[in-house]
Design an enzyme around this catalytic site. Sequence first.
Site, short mmCIF file in Angstrom:
data_model
loop_
_atom_site.label_atom_id
_atom_site.label_comp_id
_atom_site.label_asym_id
_atom_site.label_seq_id
_atom_site.Cartn_x
_atom_site.Cartn_y
_atom_site.Cartn_z
N GLY A 10 0.80 -1.22 0.00
CA GLY A 10 0.00 0.00 0.00
C GLY A 10 0.84 1.27 0.00
O GLY A 10 2.07 1.23 -0.04
N TYR A 134 -16.24 1.89 7.68
CA TYR A 134 -14.78 2.05 7.68
C TYR A 134 -14.34 2.68 9.00
O TYR A 134 -13.47 2.17 9.71
CB TYR A 134 -14.33 2.91 6.49
#
Length: 297
Positions: A10, A134
């Site tokens: 990432g 989230y």
Amino acid sequence: MRVAVTGANGLLGGEAVALLAGRHEVLALGRGPCRLPPGPYRWTSASLGDGSTAAALGAFGAQAVLHVGAFTDVDGCERDPVAAWQVNVVGSQEVARACRALGARLVAVSTDYVFDGEAGPYGEEDLPNPRGAYARTKRCGEEAALLLAPDCAVARVAVVFSGRPGAKSTFATQVVEKLSRGEPVKAFADQVVSPTLAASGAAMCLELLLEHRYRGVLHLSGATVLGRVDFAHRVARRFGLSGEIVPVATASVQLPAPRPLSAGLKVDRAAALLREKPLTVDQALERFHAEWQRRGR
Ligand SMILES: NC(=O)c1ccc[n+]([C@@H]2O[C@H](COP(=O)([O-])OP(=O)(O)OC[C@H]3O[C@@H](n4cnc5c(N)ncnc54)[C@H](OP(=O)(O)O)[C@@H]3O)[C@@H](O)[C@H]2O)c1
């Protein structure tokens, strides 16, 4: 030292591996194959939440872990809360328990989305009030890390961006790409943020992990709190791009997950504690521009 990084493919994880490689014994963990440039680190493919990450950390004998891996697609989490829970809560629990068993120090990365965005920017002492799958799973992941790993800091960042070759598309990269093509860019007029250059965020997280004994929450975003429209204009200016930046109200767009509006993080504590200081947005854009220039080579 044996240092492991989750979510190594990432934005933040890739920068962290690049900073660590050659200085420490490094285990980079991610799902599937490695997408990082080759270097002096070991890669192990492991998922978060199914036990394979803990097994890899144990086999490596990690002494310090930067837990960056997460289900970061905010609307994707809203659509699939089961997967969000599995990765962001069970995955964080898995990493924290492994650190507990190994006696390893843990820095778990989190987000300004744990706040509701009613009255930002927020300091470490402000009470989270996450909205949406989230945000709520990231907040639970914070508690799992802080509760289960005895030597743990939670590092909150915000609006991460990177110009590194191969780094994923973000708001900042879209501004550059769209304006370069002569296309207009839409920017939320009512969202206030603290953009974080990935390389800077990773450097601060690693200093916190390896050079400090700080435990608890620390805000490690960029130092400037500004609106997204202003951010877009500053990106454009640094790249010498003109073109249309169109302010849009968040409520006018149908988004599955809620967004904090008046968000952003106060970073005074990090600025006082760390050698690696939070960057102002203009310092960050200077480095972002330099990263971007290297893309073409
Ligand atoms: N990006 C932002 O604007 C932002 C803002 C605030 C906080 N944060 C936090 O900062 C941290 C790093 O985010 P980032 O910007 O670097 O995001 P990112 O680029 O999406 O990196 C997250 C990584 O986690 C990996 N991952 C996802 N699900 C996984 C699973 N089940 N098992 C193993 N790995 C998995 C992803 O793998 P793939 O590459 O294969 O998808 C990805 O490499 C996260 O904890 C995030 O919540 C990010």
